[in-house]
Scaffold this motif. Sequence first.
Motif, PDB file in Angstrom:
ATOM      1  N   UNK A   1       0.814  -1.221   0.000  1.00 37.15           N
ATOM      2  CA  UNK A   1       0.000   0.000   0.000  1.00 37.15           C
ATOM      3  C   UNK A   1       0.843   1.265   0.000  1.00 37.15           C
ATOM      4  N   UNK A   2       2.179   1.132   0.183  1.00 34.58           N
ATOM      5  CA  UNK A   2       3.069   2.287   0.112  1.00 34.58           C
ATOM      6  C   UNK A   2       3.645   2.466  -1.291  1.00 34.58           C
ATOM      7  N   UNK A   3       3.248   1.589  -2.213  1.00 37.70           N
ATOM      8  CA  UNK A   3       3.627   1.720  -3.626  1.00 37.70           C
ATOM      9  C   UNK A   3       2.327   1.803  -4.414  1.00 37.70           C
ATOM     10  N   UNK A   4       1.971   2.994  -4.861  1.00 35.61           N
ATOM     11  CA  UNK A   4       0.645   3.219  -5.437  1.00 35.61           C
ATOM     12  C   UNK A   4       0.749   3.891  -6.812  1.00 35.61           C
ATOM     13  N   UNK A   5      -0.413   3.997  -7.470  1.00 34.22           N
ATOM     14  CA  UNK A   5      -0.476   4.750  -8.729  1.00 34.22           C
ATOM     15  C   UNK A   5      -0.229   6.241  -8.421  1.00 34.22           C
TER      16      UNK A   5
ATOM     17  N   UNK B   1      -0.043  -1.900  -4.598  1.00 29.50           N
ATOM     18  CA  UNK B   1      -1.506  -1.829  -4.476  1.00 29.50           C
ATOM     19  C   UNK B   1      -1.984  -0.543  -5.142  1.00 29.50           C
ATOM     20  N   UNK B   2      -2.817  -0.671  -6.177  1.00 31.84           N
ATOM     21  CA  UNK B   2      -3.291   0.501  -6.917  1.00 31.84           C
ATOM     22  C   UNK B   2      -4.810   0.452  -7.031  1.00 31.84           C
TER      23      UNK B   2
ATOM     24  N   UNK C   1      -3.794  -5.567  -7.153  1.00 34.56           N
ATOM     25  CA  UNK C   1      -2.382  -5.792  -6.850  1.00 34.56           C
ATOM     26  C   UNK C   1      -1.616  -5.925  -8.156  1.00 34.56           C
ATOM     27  N   UNK C   2      -0.537  -5.187  -8.258  1.00 32.73           N
ATOM     28  CA  UNK C   2       0.305  -5.200  -9.453  1.00 32.73           C
ATOM     29  C   UNK C   2       1.654  -5.796  -9.083  1.00 32.73           C
ATOM     30  N   UNK C   3       2.067  -6.836  -9.807  1.00 30.22           N
ATOM     31  CA  UNK C   3       3.362  -7.472  -9.556  1.00 30.22           C
ATOM     32  C   UNK C   3       4.358  -6.979 -10.593  1.00 30.22           C
ATOM     33  N   UNK C   4       5.528  -6.539 -10.086  1.00 27.95           N
ATOM     34  CA  UNK C   4       6.598  -6.093 -10.978  1.00 27.95           C
ATOM     35  C   UNK C   4       7.925  -6.560 -10.392  1.00 27.95           C
ATOM     36  N   UNK C   5       9.035  -6.149 -11.019  1.00 18.94           N
ATOM     37  CA  UNK C   5      10.366  -6.481 -10.497  1.00 18.94           C
ATOM     38  C   UNK C   5      11.153  -5.194 -10.260  1.00 18.94           C
TER      39      UNK C   5
ATOM     40  N   UNK D   1      -6.763   2.417 -12.284  1.00 16.38           N
ATOM     41  CA  UNK D   1      -5.424   2.889 -12.651  1.00 16.38           C
ATOM     42  C   UNK D   1      -4.513   1.760 -13.111  1.00 16.38           C
ATOM     43  N   UNK D   2      -4.916   0.526 -12.839  1.00 17.25           N
ATOM     44  CA  UNK D   2      -4.046  -0.612 -13.174  1.00 17.25           C
ATOM     45  C   UNK D   2      -4.006  -0.835 -14.676  1.00 17.25           C
ATOM     46  N   UNK D   3      -2.816  -0.969 -15.190  1.00 19.51           N
ATOM     47  CA  UNK D   3      -2.659  -1.272 -16.608  1.00 19.51           C
ATOM     48  C   UNK D   3      -2.745  -2.773 -16.858  1.00 19.51           C
ATOM     49  N   UNK D   4      -2.309  -3.184 -18.004  1.00 25.20           N
ATOM     50  CA  UNK D   4      -2.331  -4.601 -18.380  1.00 25.20           C
ATOM     51  C   UNK D   4      -0.931  -5.183 -18.342  1.00 25.20           C
TER      52      UNK D   4
END
Length: 369
Positions: free
Chosen positions: A290-294, A336-337, A323-327, A341-344
């Motif tokens: 939740x501290x990493x948002x759009x 958490x966005x 929830x968006x998973x990235x590296x 706002x979440x893309x594909x």
Amino acid sequence: MAELNIKNVNKSFGTTDVLKGINLDIQDGEFIILVGPSGCGKSTLLNCIAGLEDVTSGDIMIGDDNVTYAAPKDRDIAMVFQSYALYPNMNVRKNIAFGLEIRKMPKDEIAAEVERVAKLLQIENLLDRKPSQLSGGQRQRVAMGRALARRPKTYLFDEPLSNLDAKLRVEMRTEMKKLHQRLGTTIVYVTHDQIEAMTLADRIAVMKDGIVQQFGTPQQVYDDPANIFVAGFMGSPSMNFLECSVVKTADGFGVQIESQGKTFELAADPAQADLSAYEGKNVVLGIRPEQITHVMPHVESQPFVTRVPVKIEVTEPTGADTLVLTHINGQECECRVHPTEAGNPGEQMDLLFNMSKAVFFDAQTENRI
């Protein structure tokens, strides 16, 4: 009601140390939860408090009484077991009333108490059935009812909701909280479910390998974890752990991360950690999803917030959030966005890293910096 003090309690089975120097001071009327993975010693500690297991060393005090070696019946506790422990030859009504009958309570008071707990646990229609005629979840509710019908100094619960369906489990959490607020009795409650721990407890003892890793309020344990284990165990989804190098920034110190082939500096809030002794070294950054948002302008303008472009790998819609998973730095990072706002997957999006509540851990000891 009474305080419960556990002083330097150790328990060994042969050469295996199961509890290692447990110290807990539980206030009169507190709701305490022992939480941790299977095998951490939480049920053994509960059994020692109940008198079902003898401690190897240490003391257990209930109020002013040292009950370390007292029989279970002399401790004025009521316990709900994970395995129900109902009398198979008695119906539900008799199972709930049994302890009250032993205490020679008047019959009309027993009947009223049985009706009260039956209504609380939604088992009024089961009172004339035998345990063999009940489902697992119904048996657990009867076991809880038997304990709730008494008014001991301390209640002990060993994963009492584990056999209930999801909806009833949530309802029972609420009912247990109401019950505690109404009675104000001391409760020690064992679970491996950190959601249960966060929602019910006044204070949580997080255990691992027979040691209490941290003992504090749910918010303290969530916001200020003592080490990587506590930080990873509490919270759903779990905290992100990113190994990063510490760098000097314009206003102090921070960490360097890499995303999409570019490097970014995330300034650390000095109120959260003093990283001056770690310059040039690697630390573990702990930051919750939740501290990493759009991108939101009112958030981006705050101190210790940095915009970072990332590549979306997986999206997991949860309803209220996605929830968006990235590296980041080659390590998985969950964010958490807002769903709109979440893309594909495969697309790039900018995310805001809010470091105002980020925590840092020593890469070797895994303890909080």
